[in-house]
Design an enzyme around this catalytic site. Structure first.
Site, PDB file in Angstrom:
ATOM      1  N   ALA A  36     -17.037   1.594 -11.500  1.00  0.00           N
ATOM      2  CA  ALA A  36     -16.623   0.530 -12.414  1.00  0.00           C
ATOM      3  C   ALA A  36     -15.828  -0.516 -11.653  1.00  0.00           C
ATOM      4  O   ALA A  36     -14.875  -0.183 -10.951  1.00  0.00           O
ATOM      5  CB  ALA A  36     -15.777   1.111 -13.550  1.00  0.00           C
TER       6      ALA A  36
ATOM      7  N   LYS B 249       0.301   6.244  -9.736  1.00  0.00           N
ATOM      8  CA  LYS B 249       1.662   6.774  -9.892  1.00  0.00           C
ATOM      9  C   LYS B 249       2.325   6.272 -11.165  1.00  0.00           C
ATOM     10  O   LYS B 249       3.125   6.971 -11.762  1.00  0.00           O
ATOM     11  CB  LYS B 249       2.506   6.419  -8.672  1.00  0.00           C
ATOM     12  CG  LYS B 249       2.501   4.948  -8.330  1.00  0.00           C
ATOM     13  CD  LYS B 249       2.145   4.730  -6.861  1.00  0.00           C
ATOM     14  CE  LYS B 249       1.959   3.243  -6.617  1.00  0.00           C
ATOM     15  NZ  LYS B 249       1.450   2.935  -5.305  1.00  0.00           N
TER      16      LYS B 249
ATOM     17  N   GLU C  73      -2.560  13.892  -5.961  1.00  0.00           N
ATOM     18  CA  GLU C  73      -1.891  13.929  -4.652  1.00  0.00           C
ATOM     19  C   GLU C  73      -1.711  12.524  -4.091  1.00  0.00           C
ATOM     20  O   GLU C  73      -0.701  12.222  -3.453  1.00  0.00           O
ATOM     21  CB  GLU C  73      -2.730  14.779  -3.677  1.00  0.00           C
ATOM     22  CG  GLU C  73      -2.226  14.830  -2.235  1.00  0.00           C
ATOM     23  CD  GLU C  73      -0.915  15.582  -2.091  1.00  0.00           C
ATOM     24  OE1 GLU C  73      -0.888  16.780  -2.406  1.00  0.00           O
ATOM     25  OE2 GLU C  73       0.082  14.961  -1.652  1.00  0.00           O
TER      26      GLU C  73
ATOM     27  N   VAL D 218       1.599   9.971  -4.463  1.00  0.00           N
ATOM     28  CA  VAL D 218       2.839  10.026  -3.687  1.00  0.00           C
ATOM     29  C   VAL D 218       2.509  10.147  -2.206  1.00  0.00           C
ATOM     30  O   VAL D 218       1.761  11.042  -1.800  1.00  0.00           O
ATOM     31  CB  VAL D 218       3.709  11.237  -4.093  1.00  0.00           C
ATOM     32  CG1 VAL D 218       5.007  11.257  -3.295  1.00  0.00           C
ATOM     33  CG2 VAL D 218       4.008  11.229  -5.584  1.00  0.00           C
TER      34      VAL D 218
ATOM     35  N   GLU E 139       2.930  -7.415  -2.271  1.00  0.00           N
ATOM     36  CA  GLU E 139       2.072  -8.103  -3.230  1.00  0.00           C
ATOM     37  C   GLU E 139       2.648  -9.461  -3.605  1.00  0.00           C
ATOM     38  O   GLU E 139       3.830  -9.728  -3.365  1.00  0.00           O
ATOM     39  CB  GLU E 139       1.915  -7.229  -4.483  1.00  0.00           C
ATOM     40  CG  GLU E 139       1.206  -5.918  -4.163  1.00  0.00           C
ATOM     41  CD  GLU E 139       0.999  -5.057  -5.400  1.00  0.00           C
ATOM     42  OE1 GLU E 139       0.618  -5.616  -6.447  1.00  0.00           O
ATOM     43  OE2 GLU E 139       1.204  -3.833  -5.308  1.00  0.00           O
TER      44      GLU E 139
ATOM     45  N   ASP F 157       8.373   1.440  -8.187  1.00  0.00           N
ATOM     46  CA  ASP F 157       7.319   2.220  -7.545  1.00  0.00           C
ATOM     47  C   ASP F 157       7.892   3.521  -6.976  1.00  0.00           C
ATOM     48  O   ASP F 157       7.318   4.597  -7.151  1.00  0.00           O
ATOM     49  CB  ASP F 157       6.663   1.386  -6.432  1.00  0.00           C
ATOM     50  CG  ASP F 157       5.647   2.188  -5.640  1.00  0.00           C
ATOM     51  OD1 ASP F 157       4.499   2.323  -6.121  1.00  0.00           O
ATOM     52  OD2 ASP F 157       5.984   2.692  -4.549  1.00  0.00           O
TER      53      ASP F 157
ATOM     54  N   LYS G 202       7.182   7.632  -7.971  1.00  0.00           N
ATOM     55  CA  LYS G 202       6.867   8.697  -7.023  1.00  0.00           C
ATOM     56  C   LYS G 202       7.895   9.822  -7.102  1.00  0.00           C
ATOM     57  O   LYS G 202       7.553  11.002  -7.012  1.00  0.00           O
ATOM     58  CB  LYS G 202       6.781   8.121  -5.617  1.00  0.00           C
ATOM     59  CG  LYS G 202       5.559   7.201  -5.454  1.00  0.00           C
ATOM     60  CD  LYS G 202       5.657   6.327  -4.217  1.00  0.00           C
ATOM     61  CE  LYS G 202       4.383   5.493  -4.044  1.00  0.00           C
ATOM     62  NZ  LYS G 202       4.567   4.418  -3.044  1.00  0.00           N
TER      63      LYS G 202
ATOM     64  N   GLY H 224      -2.292   2.363   2.180  1.00  0.00           N
ATOM     65  CA  GLY H 224      -3.479   1.934   2.910  1.00  0.00           C
ATOM     66  C   GLY H 224      -4.709   2.612   2.347  1.00  0.00           C
ATOM     67  O   GLY H 224      -4.644   3.739   1.851  1.00  0.00           O
TER      68      GLY H 224
END
Lengths: 378, 378
Positions: free
Chosen positions: A45, A107, A131, A134, A192, A203, A207, A320
């Site tokens: 999608a 997250k 997984e 974090v 960003e 953020d 986490k 990344g």
């Protein structure tokens, strides 16, 4: 012995989604269930069909209707990589309710809706794995749930946001001002266009909430976790790393510290259930020679203090496309092996309460900010 | 839903065995199968019954006949913590042949007989887990097999022997001679009365062979892995850290290096099956400012380079009763959850060939030893 292919839909084709799709196209043999059945990419999608096709995504798999993919009875597993709150939460919830396994790197959704999603997964028997939410590609939730399962975790702390660590590292190493480094980080793609969620700490809070689920067996409310640094004049403190000045960074260095955005959570003494957790995300004065103090740039490092193991640490690239895809694909293989949700083997979580950790001892910067000092042991 | 208790025999009551028994006695609620059935300590094999009982081991569980415990049809799982070659190998093989699951911390047996034991476990369907054999309590084999399952591992390197790292650290920090530090380490319990297996590198070779099984899918022959450091005059080199002089340590420091016993293994270019591995355990000149260079005392650190994740690292206490018991108990809980052997989800191993890694560039010490230099990237 063989079984039908496991059909996977990937929602979202950003940096991580493209890497996951690439693995299906380039390394299909590496994606198999334990009895040898292939994992089959059955749909992707995307927001912009034409752009995705032009970017090399297989046109015949593309859809701009993620909800249709989730509802499609031919789809067995949903990999949610759209990020953000909605529609990701609704799509994950719908998939779990339909008994479909979900792998996500989201997250925000897991931290804010983990309790409800855990209940939904337990109710339908679907697997929910996250997984990648974090530490990017660094294995940390899996080891907490599995390898360290016999331990009682006492505390957890770490550098879990690459953007802020990149900014603080550049300020410390090159003596630059916050705004200057932020602009450079945005230009280089490390921050960003709207960096609020990173620089103000949200953020890292997400986490930390997810780490606390695995470490202490509780879901914390992200809004209860403080991201503020106190000020000497008693006024409202900084959020995250906003307001950290070049002078503060230099004075901290002079005193043997580096300033790092540290997410920390610790069991509150006397609370055997772990229902109370002292948790915060704060710009912290970390001894410069310590492993956390030497964690620079976009690296992440997470330290776990547990009994009987002692202190173990996990480090590596926390973001990344490739690193995060490693975690997503690892979870996908775990789902294919029916290993259960990320929390598998642990009791259902209870609701936890956030307690503010102590702010003293602190290092007072020239700006008036008081940065808590991380104990020397780390 | 409940099932009968899983009955566990512990063979060996040394430092690790005592910690494992203690967990059964003090934290029985933490040791359960996923459906809530208890893990039950059904027997403990010791060398000296009277001494073990006097040391607080439950007398009614003690036996000096480990083979009888292994053969006892009431025993479901064997935890082998005797160490060394025999009778441990025979007992593990007998348990697997009888379909009993085995958890072991025995790096010697797994490294030297891993191929046969893997075949035995696959043949009978028994689970064989050995996370504790490498890095003590640091989760590393589990993450390699599971969380990093979608990666292609290119290289792995680390400090995996605490005794030699303690000795080299003390030589570097306090300017002491090898013999002097070794004697102190023996007095403090950090080195055994016969330290040969540690200081000559055999222990690190065993751990490297086990890491290579998970990283590359091959069993290597420990005897093929070099532990020698070359000498400028072409004569036979040092084994492990034996022969490292205080002058070498000081000269290395002057040049920005620290000497560390590094176990390393890398995929040989062009060999897609990973059947050839460039592996060695050598005293190495490591950049002093690198994370491996700063891994001091009895800490272990293992770095994994893999595609697509990049470099991830695991660090913590590589030895000690509590740390190692953490890994043994984690494996025991995994066995109780029927998660399979440590290699579960990976294809059966093939036999691998050891290739000698390059020895250049090297740092020449005053003693005439030429220590290979670890590339700066690490």
């Amino acid at each position: 012995m063989s079984r039908a292919p496991l059909r996977v839909a990937v929602l979202g084709a950003g940096t991580v989604g493209r890497e996951v799709v690439r693995a299906f196209l380039e390394r299909p043999r590496s994606l198999r269930t334990s009895d040898g059945a292939p994992l089959e990419l059955a749909g992707v999608a995307v927001r912009d069909l034409a752009k995705a096709a032009a970017g090399g995504m297989p046109a015949e798999l593309l859809s701009d209707g993620p909800a249709h993919l989730v509802a499609d009875p031919k789809i067995d597993v949903v990999v949610e990589l759209m990020g953000g709150g909605e529609p990701a939460r609704t799509l994950i919830a719908a998939a779990l309710a339909a008994g479909k396994d979900v792998v996500t790197a989201n997250k925000h959704v897991i931290a804010h809706h983990g309790e409800a999603l855990e209940a939904a997964a337990r109710a339908s028997g679907a697997q929910l794995r996250f997984e990648a939410a974090v530490g990017g590609g660094i294995p940390v939730l899996g080891p907490l749930a599995l390898d360290l399962a016999a331990n009682r975790v006492e505390a957890i702390r770490g550098i879990v946001n690459g953007t802020t660590n990149f900014i603080l590292t550049a300020m410390a190493e090159r003596g630059l001002a916050y705004a200057e480094v932020l602009a450079a980080a945005q230009a280089a793609g490390y921050a960003e266009a709207d960096p609020t969620g990173d620089v103000e700490g949200a953020d890292a809070v997400n986490k930390l909430v997810i780490l606390a689920r695995l470490a202490f067996g509780v879901w914390l409310e992200p809004g209860e976790v403080s991201v503020s640094t106190a000020r000497t004049d008693g006024s409202a403190g900084l959020s995250g790393i906003t307001g950290v000045t070049g002078a503060d960074v230099a004075a901290a260095k002079e005193a043997g510290f580096v300033l790092k955005l540290i997410a920390s959570a610790a069991r509150v003494a006397g609370d055997d259930r772990g229902a109370q957790v002292a948790a915060a995300v704060r710009t912290t004065a970390v001894p410069g020679e310590s492993p956390l103090g030497r964690t620079n740039g976009v690296l992440n490092r997470i330290e776990i203090d547990a009994e009987p193991v002692g202190r173990v640490a996990f480090s590596g690239p926390g973001a990344g496309g490739g690193a995060t895809a490693s975690a997503v694909l690892g979870d996908l293989l775990a789902v294919a092996r029916d290993l259960g949700s990320t929390w598998a083997g642990r009791p259902p979580a209870i609701r936890g309460t956030v307690v503010a950790p102590p702010v003293e001892p602190a290092f007072a910067g020239p700006s008036g900010a008081r940065y808590p000092i991380l104990e020397a042991a780390s």
